[in-house]
Design an enzyme around this catalytic site. Structure first.
Site, PDB file in Angstrom:
ATOM      1  N   CYS A 115      39.513  34.641  51.675  1.00 44.63           N
ATOM      2  CA  CYS A 115      39.965  35.689  50.745  1.00 44.63           C
ATOM      3  C   CYS A 115      41.141  35.251  49.874  1.00 44.63           C
ATOM      4  O   CYS A 115      41.607  36.013  49.043  1.00 44.63           O
ATOM      5  CB  CYS A 115      40.295  36.976  51.501  1.00 44.63           C
ATOM      6  SG  CYS A 115      38.826  37.751  52.199  1.00 44.63           S
TER       7      CYS A 115
ATOM      8  N   HIS B 239      34.958  43.500  45.710  1.00 44.35           N
ATOM      9  CA  HIS B 239      34.408  44.454  46.670  1.00 44.35           C
ATOM     10  C   HIS B 239      33.911  45.696  45.943  1.00 44.35           C
ATOM     11  O   HIS B 239      34.424  46.055  44.889  1.00 44.35           O
ATOM     12  CB  HIS B 239      35.472  44.890  47.681  1.00 44.35           C
ATOM     13  CG  HIS B 239      35.999  43.783  48.517  1.00 44.35           C
ATOM     14  ND1 HIS B 239      35.294  43.245  49.567  1.00 44.35           N
ATOM     15  CD2 HIS B 239      37.167  43.101  48.451  1.00 44.35           C
ATOM     16  CE1 HIS B 239      36.007  42.283  50.125  1.00 44.35           C
ATOM     17  NE2 HIS B 239      37.148  42.167  49.460  1.00 44.35           N
TER      18      HIS B 239
ATOM     19  N   GLU C 164      36.401  48.773  52.333  1.00 40.47           N
ATOM     20  CA  GLU C 164      36.282  47.532  51.567  1.00 40.47           C
ATOM     21  C   GLU C 164      34.883  46.929  51.689  1.00 40.47           C
ATOM     22  O   GLU C 164      34.343  46.397  50.727  1.00 40.47           O
ATOM     23  CB  GLU C 164      37.334  46.542  52.066  1.00 40.47           C
ATOM     24  CG  GLU C 164      37.350  45.220  51.354  1.00 40.47           C
ATOM     25  CD  GLU C 164      38.470  44.327  51.817  1.00 40.47           C
ATOM     26  OE1 GLU C 164      39.636  44.602  51.461  1.00 40.47           O
ATOM     27  OE2 GLU C 164      38.194  43.360  52.544  1.00 40.47           O
TER      28      GLU C 164
ATOM     29  N   HIS D 286      37.586  37.086  44.541  1.00 38.24           N
ATOM     30  CA  HIS D 286      36.320  37.695  44.959  1.00 38.24           C
ATOM     31  C   HIS D 286      36.424  39.202  44.727  1.00 38.24           C
ATOM     32  O   HIS D 286      37.465  39.692  44.302  1.00 38.24           O
ATOM     33  CB  HIS D 286      36.022  37.395  46.439  1.00 38.24           C
ATOM     34  CG  HIS D 286      37.004  37.990  47.375  1.00 38.24           C
ATOM     35  ND1 HIS D 286      38.299  37.513  47.524  1.00 38.24           N
ATOM     36  CD2 HIS D 286      36.901  39.058  48.204  1.00 38.24           C
ATOM     37  CE1 HIS D 286      38.946  38.258  48.405  1.00 38.24           C
ATOM     38  NE2 HIS D 286      38.122  39.211  48.830  1.00 38.24           N
TER      39      HIS D 286
ATOM     40  N   HIS E 156      39.893  40.719  43.619  1.00 36.71           N
ATOM     41  CA  HIS E 156      41.257  40.389  44.015  1.00 36.71           C
ATOM     42  C   HIS E 156      41.285  39.003  44.660  1.00 36.71           C
ATOM     43  O   HIS E 156      40.249  38.390  44.897  1.00 36.71           O
ATOM     44  CB  HIS E 156      41.866  41.443  44.946  1.00 36.71           C
ATOM     45  CG  HIS E 156      41.266  41.497  46.323  1.00 36.71           C
ATOM     46  ND1 HIS E 156      41.929  42.035  47.407  1.00 36.71           N
ATOM     47  CD2 HIS E 156      40.066  41.099  46.813  1.00 36.71           C
ATOM     48  CE1 HIS E 156      41.162  41.967  48.488  1.00 36.71           C
ATOM     49  NE2 HIS E 156      40.025  41.409  48.148  1.00 36.71           N
TER      50      HIS E 156
ATOM     51  N   HIS F  76      36.500  47.682  37.985  1.00 41.91           N
ATOM     52  CA  HIS F  76      36.184  46.464  37.241  1.00 41.91           C
ATOM     53  C   HIS F  76      37.443  45.737  36.749  1.00 41.91           C
ATOM     54  O   HIS F  76      37.417  45.066  35.717  1.00 41.91           O
ATOM     55  CB  HIS F  76      35.203  46.741  36.104  1.00 41.91           C
ATOM     56  CG  HIS F  76      33.818  46.969  36.615  1.00 41.91           C
ATOM     57  ND1 HIS F  76      33.412  48.184  37.126  1.00 41.91           N
ATOM     58  CD2 HIS F  76      32.769  46.136  36.745  1.00 41.91           C
ATOM     59  CE1 HIS F  76      32.152  48.086  37.525  1.00 41.91           C
ATOM     60  NE2 HIS F  76      31.740  46.847  37.318  1.00 41.91           N
TER      61      HIS F  76
END
Length: 149
Positions: A25, A31, A136, A29, A16, A75
């Site tokens: 952020c 998680h 997260e 990137h 995201h 994904h």
């Protein structure tokens, strides 16, 4: 009969970017998320029922969460639909990547609200969503509780 809470844990990988954010952020990137889904209800009291003694079959809960959340978000890359990354999103999508454009900022807080709405719609009668915990990172998570909403 006593109310019982049961929890099932799910894992998925999602990318995201936070549109308008003033830190790292804002960049694309990802998680390794863990989603803890807790429901509450009464165990089935009918000894003739194949689910006797269960609040809900863990397999049935897994099917709901897998279809509504895991299969959709795993994904995938999630962007706020108003992001300037929309061109990148289109390029990724055109190249066969899974991209989600959503109406909310894809923070853990907003994702857990969205997840709660999707899961609540699918639960059988007599079973309520009690809480969600979306982890997260190893040390950061957001929680949603039905009692707070």
């Amino acid at each position: 009969m006593d109310q019982i809470r049961i929890t099932k844990i799910f894992s998925f990988e999602t990318g995201h970017a936070l549109y308008g954010y003033d830190g790292k952020c804002r960049n694309v990137h990802g998680h390794s998320y863990k989603l803890f889904v807790t429901v509450i209800g009464n165990p089935i009291n009918d000894s003739e029922n194949v689910k006797f003694g269960m609040v809900i079959d863990f397999g049935d809960l897994k099917k709901i969460v897998k279809e509504e959340i895991v299969d959709v978000f795993d994904h995938a890359t999630v962007f706020n639909k108003n992001t300037p990354h929309v061109e990148l999103a289109k390029e990724l999508s055109d190249r066969g990547h899974s991209v989600l454009l959503v109406d909310y900022q894809p923070t853990s807080e907003m994702m857990v609200i969205y997840f709660a709405e999707k899961i609540k719609q699918r639960l059988p009668s007599g079973i309520q969503l009690h809480s969600l915990k979306l982890q997260e990172t190893e040390s950061s998570y957001a929680e949603w509780f039905a009692g707070d909403n």
